[in-house]
Design an enzyme around this catalytic site. Structure first.
Site, mmCIF file in Angstrom:
data_model
loop_
_atom_site.group_PDB
_atom_site.id
_atom_site.type_symbol
_atom_site.label_atom_id
_atom_site.label_comp_id
_atom_site.label_asym_id
_atom_site.label_seq_id
_atom_site.Cartn_x
_atom_site.Cartn_y
_atom_site.Cartn_z
ATOM 1 N N HIS A 76 -10.434 -6.753 -3.023
ATOM 2 C CA HIS A 76 -9.981 -7.751 -2.046
ATOM 3 C C HIS A 76 -10.657 -7.493 -0.714
ATOM 4 O O HIS A 76 -10.524 -6.415 -0.143
ATOM 5 C CB HIS A 76 -8.458 -7.687 -1.870
ATOM 6 C CG HIS A 76 -7.711 -8.273 -3.029
ATOM 7 N ND1 HIS A 76 -6.395 -8.668 -2.929
ATOM 8 C CD2 HIS A 76 -8.097 -8.546 -4.300
ATOM 9 C CE1 HIS A 76 -6.002 -9.158 -4.104
ATOM 10 N NE2 HIS A 76 -7.014 -9.089 -4.946
ATOM 11 N N TYR A 204 1.241 -11.319 3.448
ATOM 12 C CA TYR A 204 2.375 -10.682 4.139
ATOM 13 C C TYR A 204 2.965 -11.735 5.073
ATOM 14 O O TYR A 204 2.281 -12.208 5.986
ATOM 15 C CB TYR A 204 1.908 -9.491 4.966
ATOM 16 C CG TYR A 204 1.456 -8.292 4.163
ATOM 17 C CD1 TYR A 204 2.359 -7.265 3.854
ATOM 18 C CD2 TYR A 204 0.135 -8.151 3.740
ATOM 19 C CE1 TYR A 204 1.954 -6.136 3.144
ATOM 20 C CE2 TYR A 204 -0.279 -7.026 3.022
ATOM 21 C CZ TYR A 204 0.641 -6.031 2.731
ATOM 22 O OH TYR A 204 0.235 -4.919 2.027
ATOM 23 N N PRO A 296 6.947 0.503 2.384
ATOM 24 C CA PRO A 296 5.834 -0.014 1.567
ATOM 25 C C PRO A 296 4.920 -1.006 2.289
ATOM 26 O O PRO A 296 3.844 -1.334 1.762
ATOM 27 C CB PRO A 296 6.546 -0.701 0.396
ATOM 28 C CG PRO A 296 7.922 -0.992 0.889
ATOM 29 C CD PRO A 296 8.265 0.064 1.881
ATOM 30 N N LYS A 300 0.783 2.422 1.981
ATOM 31 C CA LYS A 300 0.120 3.677 2.333
ATOM 32 C C LYS A 300 0.579 4.880 1.492
ATOM 33 O O LYS A 300 -0.065 5.938 1.520
ATOM 34 C CB LYS A 300 0.361 4.004 3.818
ATOM 35 C CG LYS A 300 -0.373 3.084 4.763
ATOM 36 C CD LYS A 300 -1.866 3.266 4.634
ATOM 37 C CE LYS A 300 -2.676 2.176 5.262
ATOM 38 N NZ LYS A 300 -3.927 1.914 4.575
ATOM 39 N N TYR A 387 -5.612 -0.681 7.619
ATOM 40 C CA TYR A 387 -5.238 -1.155 6.283
ATOM 41 C C TYR A 387 -6.222 -0.635 5.231
ATOM 42 O O TYR A 387 -5.804 -0.163 4.158
ATOM 43 C CB TYR A 387 -5.162 -2.686 6.240
ATOM 44 C CG TYR A 387 -4.398 -3.188 5.032
ATOM 45 C CD1 TYR A 387 -3.068 -3.586 5.133
ATOM 46 C CD2 TYR A 387 -5.002 -3.227 3.780
ATOM 47 C CE1 TYR A 387 -2.364 -4.009 4.015
ATOM 48 C CE2 TYR A 387 -4.312 -3.649 2.659
ATOM 49 C CZ TYR A 387 -2.993 -4.041 2.780
ATOM 50 O OH TYR A 387 -2.299 -4.443 1.669
HETATM 51 C C1 PHB Z 1 2.585 -4.183 -4.506
HETATM 52 O O1 PHB Z 1 1.732 -4.847 -5.079
HETATM 53 O O2 PHB Z 1 3.545 -3.712 -5.134
HETATM 54 C C2 PHB Z 1 2.468 -3.950 -3.048
HETATM 55 C C3 PHB Z 1 1.341 -4.375 -2.376
HETATM 56 C C4 PHB Z 1 1.225 -4.191 -1.021
HETATM 57 C C5 PHB Z 1 2.236 -3.556 -0.326
HETATM 58 C C6 PHB Z 1 3.357 -3.094 -0.993
HETATM 59 C C7 PHB Z 1 3.484 -3.296 -2.364
HETATM 60 O O3 PHB Z 1 2.119 -3.376 1.014
#
Ligand code: PHB
Ligand code: APR
Length: 392
Positions: A76, A204, A296, A300, A387
């Site tokens: 990505h 997000y 989450p 990280k 990130y």
């Molecule tokens: C996930 O795909 O479970 C996932 C992806 C990004 C995050 C947290 C969880 O920041």
């Protein structure tokens, strides 16, 4: 007491930290034994995040763990952020020259088990009651029970890779251990569904009703989360209620095109930031979730575990070559990176979630932060470089 054996490094915990450490040590000619409380099936049944930093991918590939990662992962080059149902994109590749890789933690763990099996690595499953002894001496040892029999492992060093609820951190005396913690007043309700992802990259979403995240595992496996109060059990949310709430929080065009289906997993996770110091006590080294937890947001957790393992395996390899500097500075080196990721995931969490006591002022501050991110290359670069992962 029956069964005493010896190894150079006794590793407590067979999650990603313990398995990767064991693998890297083996490649440096250092032997280890991994003690895991649960069965392998249990460890592989846990669903965790699925985003690897560029540095994590490079390390895994360099360590010979790249075969499936190469073919089954997804690169990505950016991510979407959304504010009140309107999305915009952060282009990681353009801003930093790096991308992230979508590949589930379960897959990483599976690859690690396979690599340990291939190399004849020793992983003792269902080892109960691990107890760490004489950590401040030159001859530490670990005892545990298996099938009702007590065993002992003599070693040079102990690596505490046993996660947040493990025994290793608790083996450091309370007068020495410093804990730094922030518990967030909400959780994430996550579902997995066999549907095509909502978007080509993660989304997000900040919304006055609460945060949402659209993520994925592959072309036909999606992972979605919505922020919920901590006292909401997952059973309280029917699949339909989940999809309806998700749609309300994400960009309007994405909501409209969202493909829904039955959930194949539904679970609730609390959010916390936590750092324990020191990460080294005598001959014990803490690694990964045993020493720190991040919320989450930003994914990280696994990446920090990988950088801890990188520092520790290098330090131990140097130590067996006669140079102790690395193990003397392990805690300081690892913590410097841990605190930066802790700050980033705290910032991302704080910017994207609705807090129960949030005022109209706070909501405007969040919206202004996101508007600034949308229009400032400097702000986007700062977000992107964290990130994709700060250098080791
Ligand atoms: C996930 O795909 O479970 C996932 C992806 C990004 C995050 C947290 C969880 O920041
Ligand atoms: N004895 C032996 N094993 C133990 C003990 C114990 N007393 N306590 C815990 N364990 C095992 C757990 O069963 C688990 O398999 O240690 C392992 C720790 O694994 P993780 O919790 O996955 O932690 P870690 O390997 O550091 O991986 C960090 O996992 O939680 C995520 O977000 C986190 O992605 C990050 C990664």
């Amino acid at each position: 007491m029956t069964g005493t054996r010896r190894t150079q490094v006794c590793i407590i915990g067979g999650g990603p930290s313990g398995l990767l450490l064991s693998h890297l040590l083996d490649r440096s000619g250092i032997d280890s034994i991994v003690l895991e409380r649960h069965s392998r099936a249990y460890v592989l049944g846990r669903i965790r995040a699925g985003v690897l930093e560029a540095g994590s991918v490079a390390l895994l590939k360099e360590a010979g763990l790249g075969a499936r990662l190469e073919t089954e992962s997804f690169l990505h080059r950016g991510t979407y952020l959304s504010a009140q149902n309107r999305g915009f994109r952060i282009d990681f590749q353009k801003l930093t020259g790096k991308s992230i890789t979508v590949y589930g933690q379960t897959e990483v763990t599976q690859d690690l088990y396979a690599a340990r099996d291939d190399a004849g690595g020793v992983i003792i499953e269902e080892a109960e009651g691990a107890t760490l002894h004489d950590l401040q001496t030159e001859a530490p040892y670990v005892t545990y029970l298996k099938g009702g029999t007590e065993y002992r492992i003599d070693c040079d060093f102990v690596a505490g890779c046993d996660g947040f609820h493990g025994v290793s951190r608790r083996s450091i005396p309370a007068r020495v251990l410093k804990e730094h913690e922030r518990v967030y007043p909400f959780g994430w309700l996550g579902i997995l569904s066999q549907t095509p992802p909502a978007s080509d990259e993660l989304i997000y979403a900040n919304h006055a009703r609460g945060f949402a995240l659209c993520s994925m595992r592959n072309e036909n496996l999606s992972r979605y989360y919505i922020q919920t109060p901590l006292d909401h059990p997952p059973e309280r949310w029917s699949d339909d209620a989940f999809w309806d709430e998700l749609r309300r929080r994400i960009p309007a065009d994405v909501a409209e095109a969202l493909v829904t289906g039955p959930s194949i997993e539904k679970s609730m996770a609390p959010l916390r930031s936590y750092v324990a110091e020191p990460m080294r006590w005598g001959r014990l080294f803490l690694v990964g979730d045993a020493a720190h937890i991040v919320p989450p947001t930003g994914a990280k957790g696994l990446n920090l575990a990988i950088s801890d393992v990188y520092y520790l395996h290098r330090a131990l390899a140097e130590r067996y070559d006669g140079d102790a500097h690395g193990i003397e500075t392990y805690a300081e080196t690892a913590l410097a990176r841990v605190w930066k990721a802790t700050r980033f995931s705290w910032w991302f969490t704080t910017t994207m979630h609705r807090f129960p006591d949030q005022t109209d002022f706070d909501q405007h501050i969040q919206e202004a932060e996101l508007a600034y991110l949308e229009h400032s290359k400097a702000a986007q670069t700062a977000m992107a470089e964290q990130y994709v992962g700060l250098p080791y």
